[in-house]
Write an enzyme that holds these catalytic residues in place. Structure first.
Site, PDB file in Angstrom:
ATOM      1  N   LYS A  64       0.962  -1.302  -0.216  1.00  0.00           N
ATOM      2  CA  LYS A  64       0.295  -0.189  -0.165  1.00  0.00           C
ATOM      3  C   LYS A  64       0.789   0.612  -0.069  1.00  0.00           C
ATOM      4  CE  LYS A  64      -4.210   1.660   2.443  1.00  0.00           C
ATOM      5  NZ  LYS A  64      -4.814   2.268   3.610  1.00  0.00           N
TER       6      LYS A  64
ATOM      7  N   SER B  77      -9.566   2.306   2.688  1.00  0.00           N
ATOM      8  CA  SER B  77      -8.848   2.493   1.496  1.00  0.00           C
ATOM      9  C   SER B  77      -7.957   2.336   1.051  1.00  0.00           C
ATOM     10  CB  SER B  77      -8.148   3.906   2.491  1.00  0.00           C
ATOM     11  OG  SER B  77      -7.499   3.141   3.533  1.00  0.00           O
TER      12      SER B  77
ATOM     13  N   SER C 193     -10.289  -0.409   7.173  1.00  0.00           N
ATOM     14  CA  SER C 193      -9.573  -0.079   5.426  1.00  0.00           C
ATOM     15  C   SER C 193      -9.083  -0.361   4.871  1.00  0.00           C
ATOM     16  CB  SER C 193      -8.497   0.954   5.672  1.00  0.00           C
ATOM     17  OG  SER C 193      -8.774   2.204   5.949  1.00  0.00           O
TER      18      SER C 193
END
Lengths: 472, 484
Positions: free
Chosen positions: B74, B149, B173
């Site tokens: 990420k 996210s 997330s």
């Protein structure tokens, strides 16, 4: 009548090996941005670590200032934007200062007074901004240097007390060995709060804060100026506005920096990156045991020996001299030791601009010298001569005395011979003695010492002389 | 194109060990898949370096289960010399000089970093749509959001573009996009994984965790990335077990709680029915399942807005353009520098959250909101602790619904928070939680089940998850072009 109320906030840089929230070296460097890591730089993804040494140093200050200890403490973020603040927040202790509710005893004109300590907390220093025409540059060497902030209660009433507070605090911190406390170099910074109230009233007046006080004597000067300024305004019927002022040491006046903005909002909240620190009683006691004897305690101890106030204050103000005195304290006469240290030795050091460790004098040499003086084996004039040799060349006290003919004559037969000679040559004094005039003994003693070139053991001569006069 | 990346890490490891495939085969497949799919799962690809590493590994012994395995990271996790943007214009040109602890650990095992995955800007969002680089595509249905996210990591695993991925989870997330994209996503216990090198959103809630195709891969990655790190004081000293040891264990006698709040009628009926089916399945296999009350869960959104956004407003203060990141072109004074840099650098959602966060910490609000929120947070944690006195695990749905249409919640700031009402309580308490695929709705969109464990009991979560996975044997690879 208007009465001043004064409180002082002191920031002190601790001289720990590493910075408070990173393992960068905490040291002066002529090269900018030499002592910094990504943590000090506020790099994304970096997290503070906590330097345990800083906690122990702060704890020393708290214990020396009789503070209560927050055994369960956390850190807080103080949020504001400024280029010298890399993270956009300062990690400090708002809610749980490591120490609180202590005091410091000061002495002004022989009168003692306890000044309350509101709180002591640990925080970090900012970057140093270097402004020039080309723009502002940041030096991160100072970012994250550990500070303790010591906040007094508003217990002082004049500049003299404030100065005594700053001086006493400085000497305690110096003795604790946790800071250089050099106000001129910024490792100790004093901000004072001054307000005036009507005598007898509990209601405090509006305070003005004075920053940028560059020396301890300016603490008193700036406060005295500020008291006069505020008194004049109030007596003219004007009101005081809460403000921050700075001391200008060229005019010796305080100058307005800014009026207090309403709602200075630091959005404090607990620092989530540093877990609670729990201090156990054992840990606190271990630090307490390490505390050195502090100046005020030393003073009480020295006073009992009959040491002069001057010698006492001079030796306490100079930790290196004091360490010698402390080492020799139980071995030889401390009054003579202190007099030598603060007299001939100190003036020699000042003249040469060196410290004790740079001379050839060693503690055992000083010990022998004091002993010889104390037993009156040598005169003070001889002591001076020997000391000079020791400071410049070092050596053995006994040998120096031998070499310089300062060796004492204690041998009975030799002394008796000398005494007999003197008596023979001073018959009239013997008559005086027999007539009961004590003065005669003193005179004869003097003659004998003179004849021996000061080398005769005076105590022994005295005994022998009296014995021989009896028989005469 | 080959399909090696459909296989589990264990299967890939066997092939690598037997020299039937080389790391470069996996790396080439990964980049081919990414190029073919073009689904905006990645912000930055690490192609040159990944190929170089893969070639280098050919000379080395296959000495770890992650050796040669393609991973995605990420984009809020620092990777040395590999651009790390947090999906923000603010860090558009930010090339970190260090690796995050988790990246160091993966590299030490010779895993190969394929690229940096898309995400909501600074991890603020639950659709992937707040990314400066636009949303990622959901391989199950490209009209639907991936969730967020960790949108790109979810998309990349779901499309089998990489073997495993890392996400981060502050309020859901990892788990919410895992549930929307049909994969296994675990948010570990707070402190299990070092946050060093994770660009902070809400420091007391953030955790990095694995997002994988199956439970076993997940346990393998967690075993690698966990552990105490002296650079993160909130990381735990609790010993790290080999989490794969917990797989395929008997669940008989396991005591499982279902909070009534998790099964209320705000939950979509199909989702609820699917969870109920699981409850029956578990009971049939000897687990004891009870409905319980966990108090204060209903305050999750308020807690999140106060605590997460309060912390975020402070964490994002360092982005002023002075030392790194975007700096406005011209300014007359320092105030203007701040205003212009931050106005230009941050997107709308980030600015909105910084403002809310600053507000809740301002002046007396700190007492009214923040300090009170900390008390409620503690009460919530205590309520969970009470449930764990009697139960091994807590289950329920991961989300109130399945993936919804892109654009639905874009203009409703509050609505997007409601996606996380079931996941936020777990972050608030600091507990570990997983989303596990348990089936599909009538549109063939994946449904996720939430499995929550006690502190540092990720092992029990893996036991239950691997059991369900074995029982269901779901086809979790979306058919290409199925619904587009």
């Amino acid at each position: 009548m208007l009465v001043p109320t004064i409180g002082i906030e002191v920031h002190v840089e601790l001289k720990s090996k590493a910075k408070v929230y990173s393992n960068s070296l905490n040291a002066f460097s002529p090269e900018a941005n030499k002592n910094m890591t990504l943590i000090d730089y506020g790099y994304p993804g970096s997290l503070p670590v906590l330097n345990r040494e800083v906690i122990d140093m702060a704890l020393k200050a708290c214990l020396a200032l009789h503070c209560k200890i927050n055994k369960e403490m956390h850190w807080d973020r103080k949020n504001y934007f400024y280029p010298d603040l890399p993270k956009g927040y300062q990690i400090t202790q708002q809610d749980t200062p490591i120490g609180y509710d202590g005091y410091l005893e000061i002495e002004v004109n022989g009168k003692k007074k306890k000044i309350g300590i509101e709180r002591i907390h640990i925080e970090e220093d900012t970057c140093k901004s270097i402004h020039s025409i080309a723009g502002t540059k940041l030096n991160f060497n100072r970012a994250g240097v550990p500070l303790i902030e010591i906040v007094s209660k508003p217990d002082m009433e004049n500049g003299e007390e404030a100065k005594a507070y700053a001086e006493t605090l400085r000497s305690i911190l110096l003795y604790l060995g946790i800071s250089d406390v050099k106000i001129e170099e910024g490792s100790m910074r004093c901000d004072t709060n001054v307000s005036l109230r009507e005598e007898g009233s509990d209601k405090l007046g509006t305070k003005c804060e004075i920053k940028n006080i560059g020396s301890i004597s300016n603490v008193a000067r700036s406060i005295d100026f500020e008291i006069a300024r505020q008194t004049k305004l109030l007596e003219a019927g004007e009101t005081i506005k809460e403000q921050t002022r700075r001391f200008d040491d060229s005019t010796m006046e305080t100058v307005l920096m800014r009026e207090k903005e309403t709602g200075n909002d630091y959005r404090y909240f607990p620092e989530p990156d540093i877990p609670y620190v729990i201090l156990t009683d054992e840990e606190i006691e271990a630090v307490r045991k390490e505390l050195p004897v502090l100046p005020n305690e030393l003073k009480m101890k020295y006073r009992e020996t009959g040491m002069s106030e001057l010698a006492m204050n001079t030796v306490i103000a100079n930790p290196e001299l004091c360490a010698w005195l402390e080492n020799l304290f139980t071995k030889v006469n401390p009054v003579i030791t202190a007099n030598l240290l603060t007299g001939d030795i100190l003036s020699y050091l000042n003249k040469e601009k060196i410290s004790l460790k740079d001379t050839k004098l060693e503690q055992d040499m000083l010990q022998d010298l004091v002993e010889a003086l104390d037993k009156k084996e040598i005169s003070s004039k001889q002591g001076k001569e020997i000391l000079e040799i020791l400071l410049t060349k070092g050596g053995n006290v006994k040998e120096i005395r031998k070499e310089c003919g300062m060796e004492q004559i204690s041998d009975d037969a030799t002394l008796r011979k000398m005494i007999t000679e003197v008596i023979e040559n001073n018959k009239e004094s013997v008559e005086d003695y027999k007539a009961g005039r004590d003065r005669a003994v003193k005179y004869l003693m003097g003659q004998i010492m003179k004849a021996s070139k000061g080398q005769a053991n005076p105590a022994k001569v005295n005994t022998l002389l009296l014995e021989m006069l009896q028989k005469y | 194109m080959t399909n090696y990346l459909d296989l589990s890490v264990t299967e890939l490891h066997e092939l690598l060990k037997k020299k039937e495939i080389k790391p470069i085969d996996l790396v080439e497949e990964a980049f081919a898949r990414i190029e073919q799919r073009n689904d905006n799962a990645f912000i930055t690809l690490n192609k040159e370096e990944a190929i170089r590493v893969a070639k280098e590994l050919e000379e080395k012994e296959v000495d770890h289960i992650l050796f040669g395995i393609p991973v995605a990271i990420k984009d809020n996790i620092l990777t040395k010399d590999l651009r790390t943007t947090c999906a923000s214009y603010m860090l558009n040109d930010f090339n970190p000089v260090v690796d995050a602890t988790v990246v160091e650990k993966l590299k030490a095992c010779h895993a190969i970093i394929i690229g940096k995955t898309n995400m909501d800007e600074f991890a603020m969002g639950s659709t992937g749509e707040t990314s400066y680089f636009g949303p990622s595509k959901n391989p199950w249905n490209e009209k639907k959001v991936t969730g967020g996210s960790s949108s790109g990591s979810a998309s990349a695993i779901s499309s089998r573009s990489v073997a495993v991925a890392l996400g981060s989870d502050t309020g859901g997330s990892i788990r919410q996009p895992a549930s929307f994209c049909g994969l296994v996503g675990l948010k570990p216990t707070y402190g299990r994984v070092s946050r060093n090198g994770l660009v902070a959103f809400a420091s007391s809630l953030d955790q990095i965790g694995p997002m994988t195709k199956n439970v076993s891969d997940n346990a393998i990655v967690l075993s690698v990335i966990s552990g105490r790190d002296e650079r993160d004081l909130t990381s735990s000293h609790v010993e790290v077990p080999d989490y794969t040891k917990f797989l395929n264990q008997d669940i008989k006698g396991m005591k499982i709680a279902v909070p009534r709040y998790y099964m209320s009628d705000v939950i979509d009926e199909e989702v609820r029915k699917q969870v109920e089916k699981m409850i029956t399945l578990l009971q049939e296999h000897g687990a004891i399942v009870d409905y319980v009350d966990v108090h204060h869960m209903e305050h999750a959104i308020s807690l999140y807005q106060i605590i997460a956004l309060g912390e975020a407003s402070s964490n994002l203060a360092r982005f002023d353009g002075i030392r790194y990141g975007h700096l406005t072109e011209s300014y007359d004074n320092i105030e203007e520098l701040y205003k212009k840099t931050r106005s230009e650098g941050f997107g709308r959602e980030v600015k909105r959250r910084i403002m809310i966060g600053s507000y809740v910490l301002s002046g007396e609000n700190a007492d009214i909101y923040y300090k009170k929120a900390l008390k409620v947070r503690k009460a919530l944690a205590n309520s969970f602790a009470k449930a764990f006195e009697d139960y091994d695990l807590i289950i329920g749905p991961t989300n109130t619904n399945v993936a919804y249409d892109l654009g639905t919640k874009k203009d409703d700031a509050l609505k997007s928070f409601y996606d996380d009402i079931l996941t936020i309580p777990v972050n608030m308490a600091g507990l570990p939680g997983m989303s596990l695929p348990i089936g599909f709705n009538h549109e063939h969109l994946p449904i996720g089940m939430h499995i929550i464990g006690n502190y540092f009991e990720e092992g029990k979560i893996y036991t239950l998850a691997s059991f369900i996975e074995q029982e269901l044997k779901l086809e979790l690879k979306p058919k290409e072009g199925e619904t587009c």
